[in-house]
Design a protein around this motif. Structure first.
Motif, PDB file in Angstrom:
ATOM      1  N   MET A  88       0.825  -1.196   0.000  1.00  0.00           N
ATOM      2  CA  MET A  88       0.000   0.000   0.000  1.00  0.00           C
ATOM      3  C   MET A  88       0.865   1.254   0.000  1.00  0.00           C
ATOM      4  O   MET A  88       1.845   1.342   0.734  1.00  0.00           O
ATOM      5  N   SER A  89       0.490   2.222  -0.831  1.00  0.00           N
ATOM      6  CA  SER A  89       1.203   3.489  -0.911  1.00  0.00           C
ATOM      7  C   SER A  89       0.426   4.627  -0.251  1.00  0.00           C
ATOM      8  O   SER A  89       1.006   5.465   0.448  1.00  0.00           O
ATOM      9  N   LYS A  90      -0.892   4.660  -0.474  1.00  0.00           N
ATOM     10  CA  LYS A  90      -1.734   5.703   0.123  1.00  0.00           C
ATOM     11  C   LYS A  90      -3.083   5.096   0.509  1.00  0.00           C
ATOM     12  O   LYS A  90      -3.535   4.123  -0.098  1.00  0.00           O
ATOM     13  N   MET A  91      -3.702   5.709   1.514  1.00  0.00           N
ATOM     14  CA  MET A  91      -5.029   5.270   1.940  1.00  0.00           C
ATOM     15  C   MET A  91      -5.792   6.458   2.507  1.00  0.00           C
ATOM     16  O   MET A  91      -5.253   7.225   3.308  1.00  0.00           O
ATOM     17  N   THR A 126      -7.813   3.193  -1.593  1.00  0.00           N
ATOM     18  CA  THR A 126      -6.447   2.744  -1.355  1.00  0.00           C
ATOM     19  C   THR A 126      -5.665   2.730  -2.662  1.00  0.00           C
ATOM     20  O   THR A 126      -6.215   2.437  -3.721  1.00  0.00           O
ATOM     21  N   TYR A 127      -4.393   3.054  -2.563  1.00  0.00           N
ATOM     22  CA  TYR A 127      -3.512   3.116  -3.735  1.00  0.00           C
ATOM     23  C   TYR A 127      -2.364   2.145  -3.496  1.00  0.00           C
ATOM     24  O   TYR A 127      -1.655   2.244  -2.483  1.00  0.00           O
ATOM     25  N   TRP A 128      -2.210   1.172  -4.402  1.00  0.00           N
ATOM     26  CA  TRP A 128      -1.275   0.076  -4.222  1.00  0.00           C
ATOM     27  C   TRP A 128      -0.199   0.086  -5.306  1.00  0.00           C
ATOM     28  O   TRP A 128      -0.419   0.566  -6.414  1.00  0.00           O
ATOM     29  N   VAL A 129       0.942  -0.501  -4.969  1.00  0.00           N
ATOM     30  CA  VAL A 129       2.054  -0.638  -5.901  1.00  0.00           C
ATOM     31  C   VAL A 129       2.484  -2.097  -5.926  1.00  0.00           C
ATOM     32  O   VAL A 129       2.628  -2.738  -4.874  1.00  0.00           O
ATOM     33  N   ALA A 130       2.685  -2.652  -7.135  1.00  0.00           N
ATOM     34  CA  ALA A 130       3.242  -3.998  -7.273  1.00  0.00           C
ATOM     35  C   ALA A 130       4.755  -3.905  -7.075  1.00  0.00           C
ATOM     36  O   ALA A 130       5.448  -3.221  -7.829  1.00  0.00           O
ATOM     37  N   MET A 131       5.253  -4.585  -6.038  1.00  0.00           N
ATOM     38  CA  MET A 131       6.667  -4.511  -5.688  1.00  0.00           C
ATOM     39  C   MET A 131       7.348  -5.854  -5.905  1.00  0.00           C
ATOM     40  O   MET A 131       6.769  -6.904  -5.611  1.00  0.00           O
TER      41      MET A 131
END
Length: 241
Positions: free
Chosen positions: A64-67, A113-118
């Motif tokens: 998660m990057s932002k929520m 929610t803003y997610w990033v594939a890591m």
């Protein structure tokens, strides 16, 4: 894991609030509300074939990057609630997911929610390796009045507390779980603000990973909180009052 025959692009998941999830006033804890949302997002990813296990075949995981969480009311102990979730956007390494909490037909909370594939080996973002075209995206379907925001950090913060990351804070991606950052900050707040439901939501920015035994400093300026390691901010929280 193959796509489940029960998969739908909008998932509705039911829960019953148990006493371990509640404050002394019998209302759901803010952190457990975030946990319920996190669990529901995981269930939807499982059903749609983009789960943690699926992504680990490509050494990837969602982080998660932002929520942004907007709260109308908190559910009570023993109440049955429903969480609805859908993907607003998913492109390259980035995805926006929306969630809503209901008690019957009454909306209690909304979350974006803003997610990033890591890549879990390089710890860097990379394009999602899995197919996701079977997920219908809903770019016009919002769960919150405002979209996730970048928190202003150009203010003077005052250190409030020191903390060392514990094993109980670490999740399956081998870093401090996002809900733990919120928990550490809320533990520095006057309990009356929480028990009297003075907080109507949260804006959260997750900037850097934290790992086991990291030493951090929790700081504050009015409604904004930060968690920093070696003077570098790893997390920012803004209370919505």
């Amino acid at each position: 894991m193959p796509i489940s025959p029960n998969f739908t692009s909008i998932l509705e998941q039911e829960y019953e609030i148990n006493f371990l999830q509640c404050y002394p006033n019998g209302l759901l804890k803010y952190t457990d509300l975030c946990n319920i949302f996190q669990i529901t997002a995981g269930i939807h990813a499982d059903l749609g074939g983009i789960s943690f296990s699926d992504m680990q075949e490509h050494h990837q995981a969602w982080v998660m990057s932002k929520m942004r969480l907007e709260i109308i009311n908190l559910p009570k102990w023993k109440e049955k609630v429903t969480v609805k979730t859908w993907i607003k956007s998913l492109e390259n390494s980035r995805s926006t997911r929306c969630l809503e909490l209901y008690h019957g037909n009454e909306k209690l909370a909304g979350c974006e929610t803003y997610w990033v594939a890591m890549n879990t080996q390089t710890r860097r973002p990379e394009n999602l390796a899995l197919q996701h075209e079977h997920f219908t995206k809903f770019p016009e379907h919002n769960a919150t009045e405002k979209e996730v925001q970048k928190i202003n950090l150009n203010i003077d913060f005052k250190a409030m507390n020191n903390y060392k990351v514990q094993l109980s804070d670490i999740d399956i991606v081998n870093h401090a779980n996002n809900v733990k950052y919120l928990e550490w900050c809320l533990n520095t707040i006057d309990p009356k603000m929480i028990l009297r439901q003075k907080i109507k939501g949260f804006e959260m920015n997750f900037l850097k990973e934290l790992n086991l035994n990291d030493d951090v400093v929790i700081s504050n300026c009015e409604t904004t909180y930060t968690i920093a390691k070696e003077d570098k901010i790893c997390f920012a929280l803004d209370l919505i009052l």
